[in-house]
Write a protein that holds these residues in place. Structure first.
Motif, PDB file in Angstrom:
ATOM      1  N   ILE A 155       0.844  -1.205   0.000  1.00 25.63           N
ATOM      2  CA  ILE A 155       0.000   0.000   0.000  1.00 25.63           C
ATOM      3  C   ILE A 155       0.879   1.254   0.000  1.00 25.63           C
ATOM      4  O   ILE A 155       0.643   2.210  -0.769  1.00 25.63           O
ATOM      5  CB  ILE A 155      -0.934   0.012   1.230  1.00 25.63           C
ATOM      6  CG1 ILE A 155      -2.009  -1.070   1.110  1.00 25.63           C
ATOM      7  CG2 ILE A 155      -1.562   1.401   1.403  1.00 25.63           C
ATOM      8  CD1 ILE A 155      -3.172  -0.742   0.226  1.00 25.63           C
ATOM      9  N   GLU A 156       1.909   1.276   0.842  1.00 22.97           N
ATOM     10  CA  GLU A 156       2.792   2.437   0.916  1.00 22.97           C
ATOM     11  C   GLU A 156       3.574   2.618  -0.385  1.00 22.97           C
ATOM     12  O   GLU A 156       3.780   3.749  -0.844  1.00 22.97           O
ATOM     13  CB  GLU A 156       3.757   2.289   2.101  1.00 22.97           C
ATOM     14  CG  GLU A 156       3.074   2.343   3.468  1.00 22.97           C
ATOM     15  CD  GLU A 156       2.317   3.637   3.691  1.00 22.97           C
ATOM     16  OE1 GLU A 156       2.884   4.714   3.396  1.00 22.97           O
ATOM     17  OE2 GLU A 156       1.149   3.585   4.136  1.00 22.97           O
ATOM     18  N   LYS A 192       1.293   4.254  -2.867  1.00 21.85           N
ATOM     19  CA  LYS A 192       1.159   5.698  -2.624  1.00 21.85           C
ATOM     20  C   LYS A 192       2.274   6.476  -3.318  1.00 21.85           C
ATOM     21  O   LYS A 192       2.040   7.545  -3.889  1.00 21.85           O
ATOM     22  CB  LYS A 192       1.221   5.984  -1.117  1.00 21.85           C
ATOM     23  CG  LYS A 192       0.009   5.561  -0.306  1.00 21.85           C
ATOM     24  CD  LYS A 192       0.239   5.960   1.148  1.00 21.85           C
ATOM     25  CE  LYS A 192      -0.868   5.476   2.063  1.00 21.85           C
ATOM     26  NZ  LYS A 192      -0.641   5.891   3.466  1.00 21.85           N
ATOM     27  N   HIS A 193       3.471   5.944  -3.252  1.00 24.18           N
ATOM     28  CA  HIS A 193       4.632   6.641  -3.820  1.00 24.18           C
ATOM     29  C   HIS A 193       4.486   6.845  -5.322  1.00 24.18           C
ATOM     30  O   HIS A 193       4.945   7.853  -5.864  1.00 24.18           O
ATOM     31  CB  HIS A 193       5.896   5.844  -3.506  1.00 24.18           C
ATOM     32  CG  HIS A 193       7.151   6.480  -4.022  1.00 24.18           C
ATOM     33  ND1 HIS A 193       7.707   7.605  -3.445  1.00 24.18           N
ATOM     34  CD2 HIS A 193       7.947   6.164  -5.077  1.00 24.18           C
ATOM     35  CE1 HIS A 193       8.794   7.947  -4.113  1.00 24.18           C
ATOM     36  NE2 HIS A 193       8.968   7.099  -5.115  1.00 24.18           N
ATOM     37  N   GLN A 236       1.474   6.895  -6.951  1.00 30.35           N
ATOM     38  CA  GLN A 236       0.098   7.264  -7.254  1.00 30.35           C
ATOM     39  C   GLN A 236      -0.647   6.105  -7.915  1.00 30.35           C
ATOM     40  O   GLN A 236      -1.403   6.276  -8.871  1.00 30.35           O
ATOM     41  CB  GLN A 236       0.019   8.509  -8.144  1.00 30.35           C
ATOM     42  CG  GLN A 236       0.427   9.808  -7.455  1.00 30.35           C
ATOM     43  CD  GLN A 236       1.933   9.959  -7.361  1.00 30.35           C
ATOM     44  OE1 GLN A 236       2.634   9.870  -8.373  1.00 30.35           O
ATOM     45  NE2 GLN A 236       2.451  10.198  -6.174  1.00 30.35           N
ATOM     46  N   GLU A 253      -3.038   2.516  -7.437  1.00 26.22           N
ATOM     47  CA  GLU A 253      -3.981   1.808  -6.576  1.00 26.22           C
ATOM     48  C   GLU A 253      -3.623   0.327  -6.567  1.00 26.22           C
ATOM     49  O   GLU A 253      -3.567  -0.318  -7.619  1.00 26.22           O
ATOM     50  CB  GLU A 253      -5.413   2.001  -7.061  1.00 26.22           C
ATOM     51  CG  GLU A 253      -6.433   1.313  -6.162  1.00 26.22           C
ATOM     52  CD  GLU A 253      -7.868   1.705  -6.496  1.00 26.22           C
ATOM     53  OE1 GLU A 253      -8.214   2.887  -6.320  1.00 26.22           O
ATOM     54  OE2 GLU A 253      -8.624   0.818  -6.951  1.00 26.22           O
ATOM     55  N   TYR A 310      -3.849   0.770   9.854  1.00 26.27           N
ATOM     56  CA  TYR A 310      -4.325   2.069   9.378  1.00 26.27           C
ATOM     57  C   TYR A 310      -5.549   2.597  10.126  1.00 26.27           C
ATOM     58  O   TYR A 310      -5.897   3.768   9.964  1.00 26.27           O
ATOM     59  CB  TYR A 310      -4.680   1.973   7.894  1.00 26.27           C
ATOM     60  CG  TYR A 310      -3.485   1.825   6.974  1.00 26.27           C
ATOM     61  CD1 TYR A 310      -2.591   2.876   6.781  1.00 26.27           C
ATOM     62  CD2 TYR A 310      -3.251   0.633   6.294  1.00 26.27           C
ATOM     63  CE1 TYR A 310      -1.498   2.740   5.941  1.00 26.27           C
ATOM     64  CE2 TYR A 310      -2.157   0.494   5.443  1.00 26.27           C
ATOM     65  CZ  TYR A 310      -1.282   1.546   5.270  1.00 26.27           C
ATOM     66  OH  TYR A 310      -0.204   1.407   4.437  1.00 26.27           O
ATOM     67  N   ARG A 312     -11.295   2.684   1.145  1.00 20.86           N
ATOM     68  CA  ARG A 312     -10.555   3.933   1.344  1.00 20.86           C
ATOM     69  C   ARG A 312     -10.013   3.988   2.768  1.00 20.86           C
ATOM     70  O   ARG A 312     -10.742   3.714   3.733  1.00 20.86           O
ATOM     71  CB  ARG A 312     -11.455   5.142   1.077  1.00 20.86           C
ATOM     72  CG  ARG A 312     -10.725   6.474   1.140  1.00 20.86           C
ATOM     73  CD  ARG A 312     -11.669   7.641   0.856  1.00 20.86           C
ATOM     74  NE  ARG A 312     -12.114   7.665  -0.533  1.00 20.86           N
ATOM     75  CZ  ARG A 312     -13.364   7.420  -0.940  1.00 20.86           C
ATOM     76  NH1 ARG A 312     -14.294   7.115  -0.046  1.00 20.86           N
ATOM     77  NH2 ARG A 312     -13.691   7.472  -2.207  1.00 20.86           N
ATOM     78  N   ASP A 315      -6.586   8.459   5.191  1.00 20.17           N
ATOM     79  CA  ASP A 315      -5.854   9.532   4.509  1.00 20.17           C
ATOM     80  C   ASP A 315      -6.289   9.705   3.058  1.00 20.17           C
ATOM     81  O   ASP A 315      -5.702  10.491   2.318  1.00 20.17           O
ATOM     82  CB  ASP A 315      -4.341   9.279   4.580  1.00 20.17           C
ATOM     83  CG  ASP A 315      -3.898   8.058   3.779  1.00 20.17           C
ATOM     84  OD1 ASP A 315      -4.761   7.354   3.216  1.00 20.17           O
ATOM     85  OD2 ASP A 315      -2.671   7.807   3.709  1.00 20.17           O
ATOM     86  N   THR A 345      -6.296   7.301   0.722  1.00 20.89           N
ATOM     87  CA  THR A 345      -5.730   6.272  -0.155  1.00 20.89           C
ATOM     88  C   THR A 345      -6.762   5.180  -0.430  1.00 20.89           C
ATOM     89  O   THR A 345      -7.410   4.684   0.492  1.00 20.89           O
ATOM     90  CB  THR A 345      -4.485   5.626   0.497  1.00 20.89           C
ATOM     91  OG1 THR A 345      -3.503   6.635   0.710  1.00 20.89           O
ATOM     92  CG2 THR A 345      -3.914   4.530  -0.380  1.00 20.89           C
ATOM     93  N   SER A 346      -6.904   4.832  -1.687  1.00 19.09           N
ATOM     94  CA  SER A 346      -7.833   3.771  -2.043  1.00 19.09           C
ATOM     95  C   SER A 346      -7.066   2.507  -2.431  1.00 19.09           C
ATOM     96  O   SER A 346      -5.927   2.561  -2.894  1.00 19.09           O
ATOM     97  CB  SER A 346      -8.738   4.204  -3.202  1.00 19.09           C
ATOM     98  OG  SER A 346      -7.979   4.509  -4.352  1.00 19.09           O
TER      99      SER A 346
END
Length: 359
Positions: A190-191, A194-195, A197, A199, A233, A251, A254, A256-257
């Motif tokens: 997941i992290e 995020k980096h 962009q 999913e 989370y 979701r 923060d 993030t999906s």
């Protein structure tokens, strides 16, 4: 030609949506361009050698575009290019340009393992490809090597990094979640997403084909994934409006999906609108189907467009497939693992394994 540049192609001016016995529309087409792959992932094609589809039977790009036009006349508007590994098929951007001549197509996506992506990404973008999905099951190079039997982790990362630079948005990362193998990496993935962009979509380990050594105790179910992520989370909110999409989306606090494709424990057959055409023109209306329809031979025999559309319409209108639900029902009588297809049978008919029909 610039990305998405308009071109002209002769297609039917009337698009009608066909529904099957259960009222499911024909909307999405997964088009496999090759059965070959440059990895040997344990959950997909763990054997080193396979019986490959004869090269003379593989559809040309023109044949693929023609077959796709018959499907779009009957309601399909989304096409996903798959394999095997689709980037092993030479000059894939040419197929994308051919498909984009069909005005019924609203989206062309690509699913790839990413190894060859960095070298081809700009040409794919300029051809008009809309979205990219990359398979990424671990962030640990040694695990990647163990799972795939290839030392290509660095090239996959290069492929992921190239997507945003080329101009694409909406990147998805597909992770097959396997209990006891990578279930300790859900948060890291997941992290990582995020980096970039991207999913992340976690996929329950599926019992398709049979050479993948599937067993129920390797399945990490949806509720277990949510428990692991929720412990780290906090509150996780379901995102409504799934429609016919395979992933249930969620979701984090923060924003993030992420998604979970839970077809093993929570089948979504009732909403499935997908067809699959193999690289040699076999049509399957369910990922679990053991019998398909040969579209290549009538196409090469010169069947009329009207007759081909009628043939596909008839096939879809008679569709009753609920393969994932049928497999789930076998659990009640302890027969799910007994329904896996043996390796010798898979060698007799390579269409039965997932890598030949696009996953």
């Amino acid at each position: 030609m610039g990305r998405g540049a308009p071109v002209t192609m002769t297609v039917s001016s009337h698009q009608s949506t066909v529904t099957d016995v259960l009222g499911r529309p024909l909307r999405s087409l997964r088009l496999s361009v090759t059965d070959r792959c440059n990895l040997r992932c344990a959950y997909c094609m763990p054997e080193e050698e396979y019986v490959w589809l004869p090269r003379e039977n593989l559809l040309s790009f023109e044949e693929m575009a023609t077959l796709t036009s018959y499907f779009t006349d009957l309601g399909v508007d989304k096409v996903r290019l798959t394999g095997g590994e689709p980037l092993l098929r030479r000059d894939l951007p040419r197929l994308i340009r051919l498909l984009l001549q069909n005005r019924h197509i609203t989206e062309i996506a690509l699913t790839t393992n990413g190894i060859l992506l960095a070298d081809q990404i700009q040409a794919l973008y300029e051809a008009g490809l809309h979205r990219v999905t990359i398979s990424l099951d671990t962030l640990r190079p040694e695990r990647f090597r163990q799972l795939t039997r290839r030392d290509e982790y660095a090239r996959v990362l290069e492929g992921i990094e190239s997507v945003g630079r080329a101009g694409f948005t909406g990147l998805k990362l597909d992770t097959v979640a396997i209990k006891g193998f990578n279930d300790d990496e859900l948060i890291s993935l997941i992290e990582f997403g995020k980096h970039y962009q991207a999913e992340v979509r976690f996929i329950e380990y599926m019992d398709v084909g049979g050479a993948n050594n599937w067993s129920a105790d390797k399945v990490l179910p949806l509720e277990s994934m949510l428990a692991i992520l929720g412990k780290h989370y906090g509150a996780i909110e379901p995102i409504p409006g799934r429609g016919a999409a395979p992933a249930q989306r969620f979701r984090l606090s923060d924003g993030t999906s992420f998604g979970v494709i839970a077809s093993t424990t929570t089948p979504f057959c009732a909403a499935c609108d997908r067809s699959r055409v193999t690289a040699d023109g076999m049509w399957y209306r369910c990922l679990y189907a053991t019998v398909g329809n040969d579209l290549r031979q009538p196409l090469r025999d010169g069947i009329s467009a009207e007759d081909m559309r009628a043939y596909i319409r008839q096939g879809w209108e008679g569709r009753r497939d609920r393969g994932a639900e049928d497999r789930k029902a076998l659990e009640r009588v302890g027969m799910r693992e007994a329904r896996l297809i043996g390796i010798e049978k898979l060698r007799e008919d390579p269409h039965l394994e997932m890598h030949a029909r696009g996953g």
